[in-house]
Scaffold this motif. Sequence first.
Motif, PDB file in Angstrom:
ATOM      1  N   MET A  96      89.126 -20.843  76.325  1.00 42.35           N
ATOM      2  CA  MET A  96      88.100 -21.549  77.099  1.00 42.35           C
ATOM      3  C   MET A  96      88.379 -21.367  78.595  1.00 42.35           C
ATOM      4  SD  MET A  96      87.009 -25.581  77.104  1.00 42.35           S
ATOM      5  CE  MET A  96      86.455 -25.498  75.400  1.00 42.35           C
ATOM      6  N   ASP A  97      87.311 -21.001  79.349  1.00 41.90           N
ATOM      7  CA  ASP A  97      87.461 -20.731  80.776  1.00 41.90           C
ATOM      8  C   ASP A  97      86.613 -21.728  81.557  1.00 41.90           C
ATOM      9  OD1 ASP A  97      87.823 -19.712  83.262  1.00 41.90           O
ATOM     10  OD2 ASP A  97      86.926 -17.763  82.871  1.00 41.90           O
ATOM     11  N   ARG A  98      87.266 -22.628  82.285  1.00 42.45           N
ATOM     12  CA  ARG A  98      86.568 -23.631  83.091  1.00 42.45           C
ATOM     13  C   ARG A  98      87.163 -23.628  84.495  1.00 42.45           C
ATOM     14  NH1 ARG A  98      83.801 -23.246  79.309  1.00 42.45           N
ATOM     15  NH2 ARG A  98      83.139 -24.820  77.779  1.00 42.45           N
ATOM     16  N   HIS A  99      86.924 -22.536  85.227  1.00 35.86           N
ATOM     17  CA  HIS A  99      87.606 -22.377  86.513  1.00 35.86           C
ATOM     18  C   HIS A  99      86.706 -22.618  87.725  1.00 35.86           C
ATOM     19  CE1 HIS A  99      85.641 -18.482  85.913  1.00 35.86           C
ATOM     20  NE2 HIS A  99      85.644 -18.362  87.227  1.00 35.86           N
ATOM     21  N   ILE A 100      85.412 -22.880  87.520  1.00 36.54           N
ATOM     22  CA  ILE A 100      84.486 -23.011  88.641  1.00 36.54           C
ATOM     23  C   ILE A 100      84.672 -24.358  89.344  1.00 36.54           C
ATOM     24  CG2 ILE A 100      82.066 -23.081  89.352  1.00 36.54           C
ATOM     25  CD1 ILE A 100      82.957 -20.346  88.385  1.00 36.54           C
ATOM     26  N   ARG A 101      85.032 -24.293  90.645  1.00 34.21           N
ATOM     27  CA  ARG A 101      85.114 -25.538  91.409  1.00 34.21           C
ATOM     28  C   ARG A 101      84.706 -25.358  92.863  1.00 34.21           C
ATOM     29  NH1 ARG A 101      89.609 -26.269  94.576  1.00 34.21           N
ATOM     30  NH2 ARG A 101      89.371 -28.530  94.452  1.00 34.21           N
ATOM     31  N   THR A 102      84.500 -24.123  93.317  1.00 32.29           N
ATOM     32  CA  THR A 102      84.083 -23.885  94.696  1.00 32.29           C
ATOM     33  C   THR A 102      82.896 -22.930  94.731  1.00 32.29           C
ATOM     34  OG1 THR A 102      85.472 -21.923  95.064  1.00 32.29           O
ATOM     35  CG2 THR A 102      86.506 -24.093  95.410  1.00 32.29           C
ATOM     36  N   VAL A 103      82.243 -22.852  95.895  1.00 32.65           N
ATOM     37  CA  VAL A 103      81.142 -21.898  96.076  1.00 32.65           C
ATOM     38  C   VAL A 103      81.645 -20.479  95.878  1.00 32.65           C
ATOM     39  CG1 VAL A 103      79.523 -20.947  97.754  1.00 32.65           C
ATOM     40  CG2 VAL A 103      79.826 -23.426  97.588  1.00 32.65           C
ATOM     41  N   GLU A 104      82.845 -20.177  96.356  1.00 32.58           N
ATOM     42  CA  GLU A 104      83.393 -18.827  96.189  1.00 32.58           C
ATOM     43  C   GLU A 104      83.599 -18.504  94.710  1.00 32.58           C
ATOM     44  OE1 GLU A 104      84.357 -15.093  97.274  1.00 32.58           O
ATOM     45  OE2 GLU A 104      83.533 -16.669  98.557  1.00 32.58           O
ATOM     46  N   ASP A 105      83.991 -19.491  93.913  1.00 36.61           N
ATOM     47  CA  ASP A 105      84.111 -19.274  92.466  1.00 36.61           C
ATOM     48  C   ASP A 105      82.759 -18.894  91.863  1.00 36.61           C
ATOM     49  OD1 ASP A 105      86.831 -19.889  92.446  1.00 36.61           O
ATOM     50  OD2 ASP A 105      86.493 -22.005  91.967  1.00 36.61           O
ATOM     51  N   VAL A 106      81.707 -19.560  92.307  1.00 36.65           N
ATOM     52  CA  VAL A 106      80.359 -19.256  91.807  1.00 36.65           C
ATOM     53  C   VAL A 106      79.955 -17.841  92.208  1.00 36.65           C
ATOM     54  CG1 VAL A 106      77.912 -19.863  91.922  1.00 36.65           C
ATOM     55  CG2 VAL A 106      79.637 -21.673  91.800  1.00 36.65           C
ATOM     56  N   LEU A 107      80.227 -17.474  93.458  1.00 34.30           N
ATOM     57  CA  LEU A 107      79.867 -16.140  93.927  1.00 34.30           C
ATOM     58  C   LEU A 107      80.596 -15.060  93.135  1.00 34.30           C
ATOM     59  CD1 LEU A 107      79.866 -16.749  97.802  1.00 34.30           C
ATOM     60  CD2 LEU A 107      77.891 -16.629  96.266  1.00 34.30           C
ATOM     61  N   ARG A 108      81.867 -15.288  92.852  1.00 33.76           N
ATOM     62  CA  ARG A 108      82.624 -14.302  92.090  1.00 33.76           C
ATOM     63  C   ARG A 108      82.144 -14.233  90.635  1.00 33.76           C
ATOM     64  NH1 ARG A 108      86.454 -12.025  94.923  1.00 33.76           N
ATOM     65  NH2 ARG A 108      87.320 -13.080  96.756  1.00 33.76           N
ATOM     66  N   LEU A 109      81.719 -15.369  90.093  1.00 31.67           N
ATOM     67  CA  LEU A 109      81.127 -15.353  88.752  1.00 31.67           C
ATOM     68  C   LEU A 109      79.880 -14.485  88.730  1.00 31.67           C
ATOM     69  CD1 LEU A 109      80.950 -16.532  85.831  1.00 31.67           C
ATOM     70  CD2 LEU A 109      79.542 -18.355  86.816  1.00 31.67           C
ATOM     71  N   LEU A 110      79.030 -14.649  89.728  1.00 32.60           N
ATOM     72  CA  LEU A 110      77.818 -13.840  89.811  1.00 32.60           C
ATOM     73  C   LEU A 110      78.143 -12.367  90.042  1.00 32.60           C
ATOM     74  CD1 LEU A 110      75.601 -16.248  91.941  1.00 32.60           C
ATOM     75  CD2 LEU A 110      75.396 -15.767  89.493  1.00 32.60           C
ATOM     76  N   ASP A 111      79.204 -12.091  90.816  1.00 28.47           N
ATOM     77  CA  ASP A 111      79.628 -10.698  91.001  1.00 28.47           C
ATOM     78  C   ASP A 111      79.835 -10.008  89.663  1.00 28.47           C
ATOM     79  OD1 ASP A 111      79.740 -11.173  93.735  1.00 28.47           O
ATOM     80  OD2 ASP A 111      81.926 -11.338  93.807  1.00 28.47           O
ATOM     81  N   GLY A 112      80.429 -10.765  88.723  1.00 31.05           N
ATOM     82  CA  GLY A 112      80.775 -10.196  87.433  1.00 31.05           C
ATOM     83  C   GLY A 112      79.596  -9.854  86.555  1.00 31.05           C
ATOM     84  N   LEU A 113      78.391 -10.279  86.933  1.00 31.19           N
ATOM     85  CA  LEU A 113      77.203  -9.967  86.144  1.00 31.19           C
ATOM     86  C   LEU A 113      76.717  -8.547  86.360  1.00 31.19           C
ATOM     87  CD1 LEU A 113      75.133 -13.265  86.595  1.00 31.19           C
ATOM     88  CD2 LEU A 113      76.692 -12.643  84.730  1.00 31.19           C
ATOM     89  N   PHE A 114      77.263  -7.887  87.373  1.00 28.56           N
ATOM     90  CA  PHE A 114      76.795  -6.541  87.692  1.00 28.56           C
ATOM     91  C   PHE A 114      77.664  -5.491  87.023  1.00 28.56           C
ATOM     92  CE2 PHE A 114      74.884  -9.219  90.798  1.00 28.56           C
ATOM     93  CZ  PHE A 114      73.627  -8.664  90.978  1.00 28.56           C
ATOM     94  N   ALA A 115      77.006  -4.481  86.460  1.00 27.90           N
ATOM     95  CA  ALA A 115      77.719  -3.412  85.776  1.00 27.90           C
ATOM     96  C   ALA A 115      78.554  -2.633  86.784  1.00 27.90           C
ATOM     97  CB  ALA A 115      76.708  -2.477  85.098  1.00 27.90           C
ATOM     98  N   PRO A 116      79.789  -2.269  86.407  1.00 29.77           N
ATOM     99  CA  PRO A 116      80.654  -1.567  87.354  1.00 29.77           C
ATOM    100  C   PRO A 116      80.041  -0.303  87.942  1.00 29.77           C
ATOM    101  CG  PRO A 116      81.910  -2.276  85.446  1.00 29.77           C
ATOM    102  CD  PRO A 116      80.463  -2.562  85.145  1.00 29.77           C
ATOM    103  N   GLU A 117      79.270   0.444  87.121  1.00 26.66           N
ATOM    104  CA  GLU A 117      78.707   1.691  87.644  1.00 26.66           C
ATOM    105  C   GLU A 117      77.648   1.445  88.709  1.00 26.66           C
ATOM    106  OE1 GLU A 117      76.581   0.851  83.653  1.00 26.66           O
ATOM    107  OE2 GLU A 117      78.599   0.671  84.527  1.00 26.66           O
ATOM    108  N   ASP A 118      77.092   0.225  88.755  1.00 32.57           N
ATOM    109  CA  ASP A 118      76.095  -0.094  89.761  1.00 32.57           C
ATOM    110  C   ASP A 118      76.663  -0.933  90.901  1.00 32.57           C
ATOM    111  OD1 ASP A 118      73.935   1.189  88.609  1.00 32.57           O
ATOM    112  OD2 ASP A 118      73.513  -0.485  87.272  1.00 32.57           O
ATOM    113  N   ASP A 119      77.903  -1.389  90.748  1.00 38.24           N
ATOM    114  CA  ASP A 119      78.484  -2.296  91.718  1.00 38.24           C
ATOM    115  C   ASP A 119      79.208  -1.500  92.788  1.00 38.24           C
ATOM    116  OD1 ASP A 119      79.604  -4.279  93.140  1.00 38.24           O
ATOM    117  OD2 ASP A 119      80.813  -5.116  91.539  1.00 38.24           O
ATOM    118  N   ARG A 120      78.588  -1.329  93.952  1.00 47.18           N
ATOM    119  CA  ARG A 120      79.109  -0.447  94.976  1.00 47.18           C
ATOM    120  C   ARG A 120      79.751  -1.190  96.134  1.00 47.18           C
ATOM    121  NH1 ARG A 120      74.287   4.157  95.079  1.00 47.18           N
ATOM    122  NH2 ARG A 120      74.162   4.366  92.834  1.00 47.18           N
TER     123      ARG A 120
END
Length: 244
Positions: free
Chosen positions: A1-25
């Motif tokens: 179980m992953d419950r690490h979100i507590r800051t705005v930066e945590d949210v931004l990094r979570l959203l970063d992970g939604l992008f496929a690596p080949e498209d993430d430049r």
Amino acid sequence: MDRHIRTVEDVLRLLDGLFAPEDDRWTGEAASWWDGFYADRGRPVPFFVAKPDENLVSYLARGLITPGRALDLGCGPGRNALHLASLGFEVDAVDLSPAAVAWAGERAREAGAEIRFRCGDAFAPDTALDGPYDLVHDSGCFHHLPPHRRISYLALLDRVLAPGGHLALTCFAAGAMGSELPDRDFYRRSGLHGGLAYTPESLRRIFSGLTQIELRRMHDEPPESPSFGEPFLWTALFRRPVRP
């Protein structure tokens, strides 16, 4: 179980992970992606040329910006950083790609230019950028950011751009280059689709905290021109208000 979100930066990094690596430049695997992009210096890539953007040359020629401290975001092979340094700017330049920074450093040494190059994510808390800067210059970084990272971009400007300082921006123009998907669809489709296109209205809205000085299409410069110019790009100059 992953419950690490507590800051705005945590949210931004979570959203970063939604992008496929080949498209993430721009983050995660981006340094490797861009290293591959810059590996062949002989590729027919328009902005591999060793000459500055025509709009930057124009701003300086008309006195819209004057020498001071400058930050070149996503400096690539360093062509605009070199131009600024040649005119008396004290220049910091940052890029994710070690290959790009190495190439830019070679160009700077050949020209005898003193430029402080940094390799890393300009928006990461651990990337030290010593503002304030009189000019933040961005030729092609902004349109490779996913929508949520505009928050990071604006926060960076708020932190490092001096009162009265300028943002000089070049980005994909809607109808000419880049994806015109609505912001929400980039998360549904998990990719940046080569980069985001912008309209003048969207740029004015995003940078509404700044004063628009000029916003126009980049001029189409012929190969023999001493400046780089492609008409599929917007060029914009904004000024940060001086408040009491």
